[in-house]
Scaffold this active site. Structure first.
Site, PDB file in Angstrom:
ATOM      1  N   LYS B  78      -1.571  -5.057  -5.632  1.00  0.00           N
ATOM      2  CA  LYS B  78      -2.085  -5.029  -4.075  1.00  0.00           C
ATOM      3  C   LYS B  78      -2.302  -4.089  -3.702  1.00  0.00           C
ATOM      4  O   LYS B  78      -1.764  -3.063  -4.645  1.00  0.00           O
ATOM      5  CB  LYS B  78       0.126  -5.543  -3.213  1.00  0.00           C
ATOM      6  CG  LYS B  78       0.272  -6.238  -2.193  1.00  0.00           C
ATOM      7  CD  LYS B  78       0.817  -6.089  -1.526  1.00  0.00           C
ATOM      8  CE  LYS B  78       0.887  -6.826  -0.037  1.00  0.00           C
ATOM      9  NZ  LYS B  78       2.544  -7.588   1.002  1.00  0.00           N
ATOM     10  N   SER B 153       2.463 -11.711   2.310  1.00  0.00           N
ATOM     11  CA  SER B 153       1.680 -11.397   2.185  1.00  0.00           C
ATOM     12  C   SER B 153       1.038 -10.848   0.901  1.00  0.00           C
ATOM     13  O   SER B 153      -0.187 -10.586   1.626  1.00  0.00           O
ATOM     14  CB  SER B 153       1.104  -9.797   3.503  1.00  0.00           C
ATOM     15  OG  SER B 153       2.254  -8.998   2.962  1.00  0.00           O
ATOM     16  N   SER B 177       6.659 -10.842   2.186  1.00  0.00           N
ATOM     17  CA  SER B 177       6.136 -10.965   1.486  1.00  0.00           C
ATOM     18  C   SER B 177       5.861 -11.229  -0.446  1.00  0.00           C
ATOM     19  O   SER B 177       5.067 -10.890  -0.452  1.00  0.00           O
ATOM     20  CB  SER B 177       5.113  -9.591   1.729  1.00  0.00           C
ATOM     21  OG  SER B 177       4.664  -9.795   3.832  1.00  0.00           O
TER      22      SER B 177
END
Lengths: 479, 488
Positions: B78, B153, B177
């Protein structure tokens, strides 16, 4: 104290940098005077993703100051964030202790010029991080140096107990000494290691509410603090007498004009949006830990002075000089512990050593002198091995790290006290000077002076005058 | 040449590497080819780093030591995890071009285990969002339907794994997330216990809630990755000193006697009935495997979203102040003075959702609002923790849906923040209480995956994985592949 019909109220917030090895929240070294941004890492730069780790040593230093100022050490410390934007504050928040100060309800007994003692209450003390430094270059750029960023500070907040600029000055001086003797900081003003935020208000005598406060921040000279307060006291009184009103202002002290200059008018309190720092775990401080820190706390200047005067027979003024710095007091204690005569050691430190430090512009700890060497020299004088005159050479030597006894021997600086050697010389001199013996018998004191002079010449100045004198008199009386 | 990860789990990849049927270099090249083949549809990566990845793989092949299950295995990270010398943006304009000078602890741990990072995955800007649509750079799509959101997210990481680009990826979870995008993409996502994984190098959103965790296609893979990235770290005061077992070694599929609690609040208003039905079927399957199932109550659940949005935004407002244009990242041009520099840099550098949360947090911490907002939210947090504690006195795990719905259409909710916030109702309490939470695929509704959330006691990831593994082995849902699988 006060001005005309007004009484003055002064509060001080003093910040002292604590000289831990590493910063409060990062492993970067705490060190003054290095190249800009040399003592920094990603944490000090507030990089994305970095996390703080609290320095236990800094917390213990804070506990030392709290204990030295008679405060209660908080059993539970939670760190808080104080949020504000400024380039010298890279995370845009300062890690501090707003809710759980390391110490609360302390005091400092301040001796005023007239000898009276005034107790100034200390509201609270916080361990927090220092900011970096912004400088504005002549090239139009501003520069940020984060070497200082994250240096642990102890913030000492007084109650508004101070009633005059002179009291403020005395408080600052004695607060500095109290902190100095905790061993957490050298509190060097010129290096900004101790700075004061000052607030002052005046009110008519008898008024039960305080006047409006005016603030001055980051003053790093006690004289400037005093001058600024003297100016403010007058200025505020004049404003009030003229029917004016004091605004809540931040002002700046200007040394050339010895006046204060308006920086900004405060409209309401700043909102720093304090909240608990989620990146740091709270710290529990139990009594055992407090006791450990208390045991490691050096003796205060006052305690040492009492000991010097009462137990060692040192003059009060000299005791004062010996406790100007922790380094000097420690050095003196160590010299006594190494067996030196207390008075003679004190005289050397106050006289020759101080003169040496002034001449060479060095701190005691930066010289080669050790307590053992000073004690060694004092002992050589005390037992008559060297004369005080010879000691001058030995002193020069020990200031450059020489061992006193070895130096004295190597340079023939040992006094001759051997009666056999001295008697042989005495016999020779007396045999050659019958007239002097006659003079002596005739009551002329001068005669012995002449004979001693001859004998000193023979010994090349190394004869111990005390021993020599005694032996000579005995021999003269025999003849 | 691409590589079909749908047919191999980590253990199988490891075996091939050990037996020299494939090299780390070949696997890395194939992974980059996978991304090249499908990222036009998935838009999962903000950046790839082929040079560094291939150099790393080459070193691994030269050493030839494949002792560790992750050695030579490609991974997607990420884009809020600091990677030394490789652009890390947090999907924000304000960090465009920013190359950290250090590695996050999880990255360091993966590298020490020999994993090969091929690129940085898309996400909501600073992890603020539930659909990956607030990214400054691109809109990631759902691996099962490219007109749908991947969740967020960590949508890029989820889509990359579900779409078969990489065998595993890391994400971060502040309010759901990891779990929600795992649910939307039909894969396995773990939000570990707070403190289990070091946060050093994770671009902070809300420090007291953030945790890093793995995305994988199977529970066993997930457990193996968590064991590799977890553990104490001297850089993170909130990281736990607890021992980290190899979670993947103790998975048996046996849940006989396991006490499962099902909170009635997790099937209340706002939960899509078809999703509820699917999750209930999954719970029934666990019961059939020998677990006992009881309905319980977590009475303060309904206050979770409000408390979360105050605490999260408060911490975020403070954490994001460092993006000021002074030291790194984007700086606005033509500024008149310092204040102008701050205002312009932050106005131009941040997107709407980030600004919204900064304003909400700044307000919640302000002198007049602190007691009524931040302090009250902190009290609710305590009540939520007490709710969980009470249930865990009697039960081993709590299960329910991961998200109230399946993935929705791109653009459908991004302009309705309140709807978006409410969608986090089932995942948020787990962050507020610091518990481990896993999402595993529980089947499909209208062709889109549904997530089963399994919540455990603090540091009891093992039981959570055991439960997930039992269900997964019984359902074998991971055999189902999205259409995009045909591209490899």
């Amino acid at each position: 104290m006060g001005t005309g019909n007004f009484e003055t109220t002064i509060g001080l917030e003093v910040h002292v940098e604590m000289q831990t090895n590493s910063k409060l929240l990062s492993p970067s070294p705490v060190h003054y005077g290095d190249e800009p941004n040399e003592n920094t890492n990603v944490i000090d730069f507030g990089y994305p993703g970095v996390l703080p780790v609290a320095n236990k040593g800094a917390l213990e230093y804070g506990m030392r100051v709290a204990l030295a100022l008679n405060a209660t050490v908080s059993p539970f410390i939670r760190w808080d964030r104080k949020n504000y934007f400024y380039p010298d504050n890279p995370k845009a928040y300062q890690t501090t202790q707003s809710q759980t100060p390391i110490g609360t309800n302390g005091y400092l007994d301040v001796t005023l010029d007239d000898g009276t003692v005034k107790r100034v209450r200390i509201k609270e003390m916080h361990v927090e991080e220092d900011a970096g430094k912004n400088t504005h270059g002549s090239d139009g750029y501003s520069y940020v140096d984060l070497n200082r960023q994250g240096t642990p500070l102890i913030e000492i907040v007084s109650e508004p107990d101070i009633a005059s600029p002179e009291e403020a000055y005395a408080y600052l001086e004695q607060l500095r000494q109290a902190v100095l003797f905790t061993g957490v900081s050298e509190a060097k003003m010129q290096e900004g290691q101790m700075r004061a935020d000052v607030n002052i208000s005046i009110r008519p005598y008898g008024s039960d509410t305080y006047g409006t406060k005016v603030e001055m921040k980051n003053i790093n000279s006690f004289n400037y603090v005093r001058n600024a307060l003297i100016f403010e006291e007058k200025r505020q009184a004049e404003v009030l007498r003229a029917g004016g009103e004091i605004r809540q202002e931040t002002r700046r002290y200007d040394e050339p004009t010895k006046s204060t200059i308006l920086m900004r008018v405060k409209e309401g309190a700043d909102d720093y949006r304090y909240f608990p720092e989620p990146d740091l775990s709270p710290v529990v401080i139990d009594q055992t830990w407090i006791d450990e820190v208390a045991a490691s706390l050096p003796k205060s200047a006052g305690e040492r002075r009492d000991h010097y005067v009462n137990d060692l027979g040192i003059e009060p003024y000299d005791a004062e000089v010996l406790t100007q710095t922790l380094a000097m007091a420690n050095f003196y204690d160590d010299t006594i512990a190494a067996g030196a005569d207390a008075k003679r050691a004190a005289n050397y430190l106050i006289g020759d050593v101080n003169a040496y430090m002034n001449k060479h512009q060095v701190e005691l700890q930066d010289t080669e002198l050790t307590p053992e060497h000073l004690a060694g020299m004092v002992k050589l004088i005390e037992d008559g091995t060297i004369s005080t005159k010879q000691a001058k050479q030995v002193f020069e030597a020990i200031m450059t790290g020489e061992e006193p006894e070895a130096f004295a021997k190597a340079h023939g600086l040992v006094q001759l006290s051997d009666p056999d050697v001295l008697l042989a010389w005495i016999t020779e001199v007396l045999d050659n000077n019958p007239q002097s013996i006659e003079d002596f018998k005739g009551g002329k004191d001068r005669a012995t002076g002449y004979l001693i002079g001859q004998l000193m010449k023979m010994s090349k100045g190394q004869a111990n005058p005390g021993v020599l004198n005694k032996l000579l008199l005995a021999e003269l009386n025999k003849r | 040449m691409t590589f079909n990860y749908f047919e191999h789990d980590l253990a199988s990849l490891h075996e091939q590497l050990v037996n020299k049927e494939i090299t780390a270099t070949e696997l890395t090249e194939a992974t980059l080819d996978n991304i090249a083949a499908t990222d036009e549809q998935l838009q999962a990566f903000i950046s790839t780093n082929p040079d560094e990845a291939l150099a790393q793989a080459k070193l691994i092949d030269e050493k030839g030591n494949f002792d560790n299950v992750l050695t030579g295995i490609p991974v997607g990270l990420k884009d809020n995890l600091a990677t030394k010398g490789i652009q890390t943006t947090g999907a924000s304009h304000i960090l465009e071009g920013f190359k950290p000078i250090y590695n996050a602890t999880v990255v360091e741990k993966l590298f020490n285990n020999g994993a090969v990072s091929v690129g940085k995955t898309n996400m909501d800007e600073f992890a603020m969002g539930g659909s990956t649509e607030t990214s400054y750079y691109k809109k990631t799509t759902n691996a099962w339907d490219h007109s749908k959101v991947p969740g967020g997210s960590s949508g890029g990481s989820a889509s990359a794994v579900a779409g078969g680009q990489v065998p595993f990826a890391l994400g971060s979870d502040t309010g759901g997330s990891i779990r929600q995008p795992a649910a939307f993409n039909g894969i396995v996502g773990m939000k570990p216990t707070y403190g289990r994984v070091s946060r050093w190098g994770l671009f902070a959103m809300a420090s007291s809630l953030d945790q890093i965790g793995p995305f994988t296609r199977t529970v066993q893979d997930n457990a193996a990755v968590l064991s590799a990235i977890a553990g104490f770290d001297a850089h993170d005061s909130t990281a736990s000193q607890r021992e980290v077992p190899d979670f993947s070694k103790k998975l048996t599929g046996d849940v006989k006697g396991l006490k499962i609690a099902v909170p009635k609040e997790y099937f209340g208003e706002g939960i899509d009935p078809k999703v509820a039905q699917q999750v209930k079927a999954a719970i029934a399957q666990l019961e059939a495997l020998g677990a006992t199932v009881d309905e319980v109550s977590l009475p303060h659940t309904k206050y979770g979203v409000a408390a979360y949005y105050i605490i999260m935004s408060s911490e975020a407002s403070s954490n994001l102040q460092r993006y000021d244009g002074v030291r790194y990242g984007f700086r606005a041009d033509d500024v008149k003075n310092l204040e102008d520099l701050y205002v312009k840099t932050r106005s131009e550098g941040f997107g709407d959702e980030v600004k919204r949360r900064i304003m909400l947090g700044t307000f919640s911490l302000s002198a007049g609002a602190y007691d009524a907002f931040f302090k009250k939210a902190a009290k609710i947090r305590t009540l939520l923790i007490e709710d969980f504690n009470k249930v865990f006195e009697k039960y081993d795990v709590i299960v329910g849906p991961t998200a109230p719905t399946v993935a929705y259409g791109l653009g459908e909710e991004v302009d309705d923040p309140t709807a978006m916030y409410l969608a986090d109702v089932l995942t948020i309490p787990v962050n507020l209480a610091g518990l481990p939470g896993l999402s595993v695929n529980a089947g499909f509704v209208d062709g889109l995956p549904v997530g089963l959330q399994i919540i455990g006691k603090p540091f009891d990831e093992q039981t959570v994985y055991q439960t997930g593994y039992a269900y997964e082995q019984a359902s074998h849902l991971f055999d189902q592949q999205p259409d995009i699988a045909t591209k490899y």
